[in-house]
Scaffold this active site. Sequence first.
Site, PDB file in Angstrom:
ATOM      1  N   LYS A 174       0.822  -1.193   0.000  1.00  0.00           N
ATOM      2  CA  LYS A 174       0.000   0.000   0.000  1.00  0.00           C
ATOM      3  C   LYS A 174       0.866   1.258   0.000  1.00  0.00           C
ATOM      4  O   LYS A 174       1.906   1.321   0.671  1.00  0.00           O
ATOM      5  CB  LYS A 174      -0.911   0.014   1.227  1.00  0.00           C
ATOM      6  CG  LYS A 174      -1.837  -1.190   1.322  1.00  0.00           C
ATOM      7  CD  LYS A 174      -2.886  -1.190   0.228  1.00  0.00           C
ATOM      8  CE  LYS A 174      -3.903  -2.305   0.427  1.00  0.00           C
ATOM      9  NZ  LYS A 174      -5.022  -2.218  -0.539  1.00  0.00           N
ATOM     10  N   ASP A 202      -0.494   0.073  -4.444  1.00  0.00           N
ATOM     11  CA  ASP A 202      -1.912   0.426  -4.406  1.00  0.00           C
ATOM     12  C   ASP A 202      -2.089   1.687  -3.568  1.00  0.00           C
ATOM     13  O   ASP A 202      -1.816   1.675  -2.365  1.00  0.00           O
ATOM     14  CB  ASP A 202      -2.694  -0.749  -3.801  1.00  0.00           C
ATOM     15  CG  ASP A 202      -4.189  -0.502  -3.753  1.00  0.00           C
ATOM     16  OD1 ASP A 202      -4.643   0.574  -4.155  1.00  0.00           O
ATOM     17  OD2 ASP A 202      -4.912  -1.419  -3.301  1.00  0.00           O
ATOM     18  N   HIS A 304     -10.332  -8.410  -7.968  1.00  0.00           N
ATOM     19  CA  HIS A 304     -10.020  -7.976  -6.611  1.00  0.00           C
ATOM     20  C   HIS A 304     -10.561  -8.932  -5.554  1.00  0.00           C
ATOM     21  O   HIS A 304     -11.727  -9.312  -5.582  1.00  0.00           O
ATOM     22  CB  HIS A 304     -10.620  -6.576  -6.389  1.00  0.00           C
ATOM     23  CG  HIS A 304     -10.624  -6.123  -4.967  1.00  0.00           C
ATOM     24  ND1 HIS A 304     -11.770  -6.101  -4.183  1.00  0.00           N
ATOM     25  CD2 HIS A 304      -9.629  -5.677  -4.164  1.00  0.00           C
ATOM     26  CE1 HIS A 304     -11.487  -5.648  -2.981  1.00  0.00           C
ATOM     27  NE2 HIS A 304     -10.194  -5.386  -2.939  1.00  0.00           N
TER      28      HIS A 304
END
Length: 372
Positions: A174, A202, A304
């Site tokens: 992340k 992400d 996802h």
Amino acid sequence: MSDQIRSLTLSHVVLPIANPVSDAKVLTGRQKPLTETVLLFVEVTTTQGLSGVGFSYSKRAGGKAQFAHLKEVAEAAIGQDPSDIAKIYESLMWAGASVGRSGVATQAVAALDVALWDLKAKRADLPLAKLLGSYRDSCRVYNTSGGFLQASLEEMKEKASASLETGIAGIKIKVGQPDWRLDLERVAAMREHLGDTPFMVDANQQWDRARARRMCRELEQHDLVWIEEPLDAWDAVGHADLSREFDTPIATGEMLTSVPEHMALVDAGYRGIVQPDAPRIGGITPFLRFATIAAHHGLALAPHYAMEIHLHLAAAYPTEPWVEHFEWLDPLFDESIEIRDGRIFVPQRPGLGFTLSDEMRAHTQDTVTFSA
């Protein structure tokens, strides 16, 4: 005489996450840390004695709303032929038409839609991927659960190494912190640690267009597989622009809850990776509709979460996809998925290939049954 749906059992399940996690939405103050996954399970049985299981899910909010919405409309499916999945889907959409055809409405219906596809594959005595027409019996797999922002850099390195040792091929972490310099430092350190391992990042929608362009430019040097959700999920034009501007692929789509919302990307000229989520887009039926369009436009696929569903759908996509690995839902099922040599393998059992565990029952907080 055709088969008919005899009963539907809906279950509201709250599954704690052993170690709460935080992404950029937490660090920017927009959400609280993630402590649990709330799931809506549907078990369907037919007059011929067949059964199917499906699920949808929510994080942080919406789980109770999904359960409540399906309770209101599920009865419309009773007595219908379970093989007429598209017809049933439309009847459920019309039953709840006053709240629209996206968001909670589609996510609630998704659980029943998935259960009907599971049942249909079981009727054919085939894994769902085979029923759909698979291109492969395994897919490339990457792990996300070890790369959240509450973890220190050393912790992320340890978790990444552990994942790779289990047979995982790629690692995603992340980014999107208020201090973008920390993002760049963590990405550079992880790239050095991972060597040539496939590596994704992400941002969880936390950059504006100007910051996203700057970050994408800085991240080009790290040979990333993709940069995910650099912008607000509904900024189709912004994502399309980035996908044409940079060599590193852009990925987005996980938050979108209907086919039209995904089509906005295509209409804007998007050239990146699409990440539809079957429980969010409304189930396998709408997922397949969009996947056909995405394949026609030459878009790569990386669905996802919910690997128990998406592994089958990814195996039936024309070009080689990535499947996201999260171990969070493992306690809900009696079976595990084989992972080795960088790939995740489609179960050879009929349907999705999973049965609900005693632990799933233990985490069930509410249930309701409809029957003919």
